[in-house]
Enzyme design. Structure first.
Site, PDB file in Angstrom:
ATOM      1  N   TYR A   2      -2.185  -1.063  10.293  1.00  0.00           N
ATOM      2  CA  TYR A   2      -2.249  -1.357   8.855  1.00  0.00           C
ATOM      3  C   TYR A   2      -0.894  -1.058   8.201  1.00  0.00           C
ATOM      4  O   TYR A   2      -0.359  -1.875   7.438  1.00  0.00           O
ATOM      5  CB  TYR A   2      -3.356  -0.504   8.224  1.00  0.00           C
ATOM      6  CG  TYR A   2      -3.555  -0.730   6.745  1.00  0.00           C
ATOM      7  CD1 TYR A   2      -4.204  -1.861   6.269  1.00  0.00           C
ATOM      8  CD2 TYR A   2      -3.099   0.210   5.806  1.00  0.00           C
ATOM      9  CE1 TYR A   2      -4.398  -2.063   4.900  1.00  0.00           C
ATOM     10  CE2 TYR A   2      -3.285   0.022   4.448  1.00  0.00           C
ATOM     11  CZ  TYR A   2      -3.938  -1.117   4.000  1.00  0.00           C
ATOM     12  OH  TYR A   2      -4.124  -1.314   2.650  1.00  0.00           O
ATOM     13  N   SER A  33       0.862  -1.186   0.000  1.00  0.00           N
ATOM     14  CA  SER A  33       0.000   0.000   0.000  1.00  0.00           C
ATOM     15  C   SER A  33       0.894   1.230   0.000  1.00  0.00           C
ATOM     16  O   SER A  33       2.039   1.169   0.452  1.00  0.00           O
ATOM     17  CB  SER A  33      -0.861   0.015   1.275  1.00  0.00           C
ATOM     18  OG  SER A  33      -1.535   1.257   1.417  1.00  0.00           O
TER      19      SER A  33
HETATM   20  N1  NAD Z   1      -8.630  -0.054  -1.680  1.00  0.00           N
HETATM   21  C1  NAD Z   1      -7.559   0.647  -1.386  1.00  0.00           C
HETATM   22  O1  NAD Z   1      -7.595   1.891  -1.334  1.00  0.00           O
HETATM   23  C2  NAD Z   1      -6.258  -0.041  -1.105  1.00  0.00           C
HETATM   24  C3  NAD Z   1      -5.113   0.749  -1.019  1.00  0.00           C
HETATM   25  C4  NAD Z   1      -3.894   0.141  -0.763  1.00  0.00           C
HETATM   26  C5  NAD Z   1      -3.826  -1.223  -0.610  1.00  0.00           C
HETATM   27  N2  NAD Z   1      -4.950  -1.981  -0.685  1.00  0.00           N
HETATM   28  C6  NAD Z   1      -4.804  -3.417  -0.489  1.00  0.00           C
HETATM   29  O2  NAD Z   1      -5.346  -4.113  -1.583  1.00  0.00           O
HETATM   30  C7  NAD Z   1      -5.793  -5.403  -1.152  1.00  0.00           C
HETATM   31  C8  NAD Z   1      -7.229  -5.605  -1.625  1.00  0.00           C
HETATM   32  O3  NAD Z   1      -8.032  -4.629  -0.985  1.00  0.00           O
HETATM   33  P1  NAD Z   1      -9.432  -4.149  -1.577  1.00  0.00           P
HETATM   34  O4  NAD Z   1      -9.439  -2.684  -1.507  1.00  0.00           O
HETATM   35  O5  NAD Z   1      -9.698  -4.843  -2.840  1.00  0.00           O
HETATM   36  O6  NAD Z   1     -10.370  -4.677  -0.387  1.00  0.00           O
HETATM   37  P2  NAD Z   1     -11.769  -5.434  -0.413  1.00  0.00           P
HETATM   38  O7  NAD Z   1     -12.276  -5.316   0.979  1.00  0.00           O
HETATM   39  O8  NAD Z   1     -12.609  -4.970  -1.536  1.00  0.00           O
HETATM   40  O9  NAD Z   1     -11.330  -6.947  -0.704  1.00  0.00           O
HETATM   41  C9  NAD Z   1     -10.590  -7.688   0.222  1.00  0.00           C
HETATM   42  C10 NAD Z   1     -10.909  -9.159   0.028  1.00  0.00           C
HETATM   43  O10 NAD Z   1     -10.121  -9.923   0.959  1.00  0.00           O
HETATM   44  C11 NAD Z   1     -10.935 -10.965   1.473  1.00  0.00           C
HETATM   45  N3  NAD Z   1     -10.425 -11.460   2.752  1.00  0.00           N
HETATM   46  C12 NAD Z   1     -10.537 -10.881   3.980  1.00  0.00           C
HETATM   47  N4  NAD Z   1      -9.994 -11.680   4.916  1.00  0.00           N
HETATM   48  C13 NAD Z   1      -9.520 -12.773   4.263  1.00  0.00           C
HETATM   49  C14 NAD Z   1      -8.837 -13.950   4.677  1.00  0.00           C
HETATM   50  N5  NAD Z   1      -8.540 -14.169   5.977  1.00  0.00           N
HETATM   51  N6  NAD Z   1      -8.482 -14.863   3.743  1.00  0.00           N
HETATM   52  C15 NAD Z   1      -8.784 -14.654   2.438  1.00  0.00           C
HETATM   53  N7  NAD Z   1      -9.445 -13.571   1.987  1.00  0.00           N
HETATM   54  C16 NAD Z   1      -9.795 -12.642   2.891  1.00  0.00           C
HETATM   55  C17 NAD Z   1     -12.319 -10.328   1.601  1.00  0.00           C
HETATM   56  O11 NAD Z   1     -13.338 -11.302   1.709  1.00  0.00           O
HETATM   57  C18 NAD Z   1     -12.380  -9.504   0.318  1.00  0.00           C
HETATM   58  O12 NAD Z   1     -12.931 -10.241  -0.739  1.00  0.00           O
HETATM   59  C19 NAD Z   1      -5.637  -5.421   0.366  1.00  0.00           C
HETATM   60  O13 NAD Z   1      -4.449  -6.092   0.687  1.00  0.00           O
HETATM   61  C20 NAD Z   1      -5.527  -3.964   0.720  1.00  0.00           C
HETATM   62  O14 NAD Z   1      -4.818  -3.739   1.912  1.00  0.00           O
HETATM   63  C21 NAD Z   1      -6.164  -1.423  -0.947  1.00  0.00           C
END
Ligand code: NAD
Length: 268
Positions: free
Chosen positions: A158, A145
């Site tokens: 985080y 991130s």
């Molecule tokens: N959205 C943002 O702004 C952003 C920014 C930086 C990094 N990220 C990172 O990107 C990745 C995806 O995030 P997103 O925004 O798509 O989130 P999201 O909440 O849309 O999706 C996350 C997914 O992870 C799954 N999950 C949760 N716990 C789990 C587990 N124990 N085992 C397997 N799956 C599990 C959830 O069911 C969900 O489908 C994450 O690692 C997040 O930290 C997101």
């Protein structure tokens, strides 16, 4: 190609791709992007209903597998099943994750451990599985991130987990390079997904935040997915151990506040 260790996958067509957190957000968009290149996508998640529904949209519902990334045995089982189905692991994308937001003084031990367990231990188990089971010439893409690059108030737990993901990426890149396995991570900025749809984030002023992004908008999951695909493709064949920021310029630097823009572009 003159390299002596050029055993990298030559094409995503037919490549076996395991994606965690594929039920929604960046993971779901990434799974769809790989499927569009003809890859054999194995979407995984703990959310079975949404995971299967998302997979059905790109024709992989029957390959959806339940994988809690914190569960050591579950990782073994999924890769065993992929091999039994004739698709040994070639590409892995570690997208499962969640976020909590609180000042350190208000962060519970349980909350801190939850972040480390899901975002960092989950990624560790994925990377270790790749080290043990991935075919030579494969690729791993982790999701860190921007908050794993730039320390951000109220994102201590985080951020610590995401700084850790970048360390794992680099160590794995060094250790697996001799097998032609490349390991990189993407560092998304603010991407429009449900990850912040939790009460911890209610007090964030999104409109004001967007004004601090040089591109003046949040990113779409598909814009991250395309970069992840690139990092798994032969087009990025000489890139390993890097953090690729996908953040609309937020991590590039800051704008000095002036009398005309007292609050814009100054977040970092
Ligand atoms: N959205 C943002 O702004 C952003 C920014 C930086 C990094 N990220 C990172 O990107 C990745 C995806 O995030 P997103 O925004 O798509 O989130 P999201 O909440 O849309 O999706 C996350 C997914 O992870 C799954 N999950 C949760 N716990 C789990 C587990 N124990 N085992 C397997 N799956 C599990 C959830 O069911 C969900 O489908 C994450 O690692 C997040 O930290 C997101």
């Amino acid at each position: 190609m003159s390299g002596t260790q050029d055993n990298r996958i030559l094409d995503l067509e037919g490549a076996a791709v395991l994606i965690t957190g594929a039920a929604k957000g960046i993971g779901a968009a990434t799974a769809a992007a790989f499927a569009a290149r003809g890859a054999v996508v194995y979407p995984t998640d703990v959310d079975v209903e949404r995971g299967r529904a998302a997979a059905a949209e790109y024709g992989a519902a029957e390959r959806f597998k339940v994988l809690d990334v914190r569960d050591e045995q579950a990782w073994e089982k999924v890769v065993d099943e992929m091999e039994a189905e004739g698709h040994p692991l070639q590409v892995m994308v570690n997208s499962a994750g969640a976020a909590i937001r609180a000042p350190l003084a208000d962060t519970s031990l349980e909350g801190f451990r939850r972040m480390v367990d899901l975002n960092l231990v989950g990624t560790f188990l994925g990377v270790r599985t790749a080290a043990r089971r991935m075919v030579d010439g494969g690729a791993v893409v982790n999701i860190s991130s921007l908050r794993g690059v730039v320390a951000t108030a109220e994102l201590g737990a985080y951020g610590a987990s995401k700084f850790g993901v970048r360390a794992l990426t680099r160590v794995a890149a060094i250790e697996l390079a001799h097998r032609g396995i490349r390991v990189n991570d993407v560092c998304p900025g603010s991407i429009d997904t449900e990850i912040t749809a939790v009460p911890d984030f209610d007090h964030v002023d999104v409109a004001k935040y967007v004004r601090t992004i040089p591109m003046q908008r949040r990113g779409a999951p598909e814009e991250v997915a395309e970069v992840i695909v690139f990092l798994a493709e032969p087009r990025s064949s000489y890139i390993t151990g890097v953090d690729l920021l996908v953040d609309g310029g937020t991590g590039a630097g800051v704008t000095t506040p002036t009398k005309n823009n007292p609050e814009e572009n100054t977040e970092n």
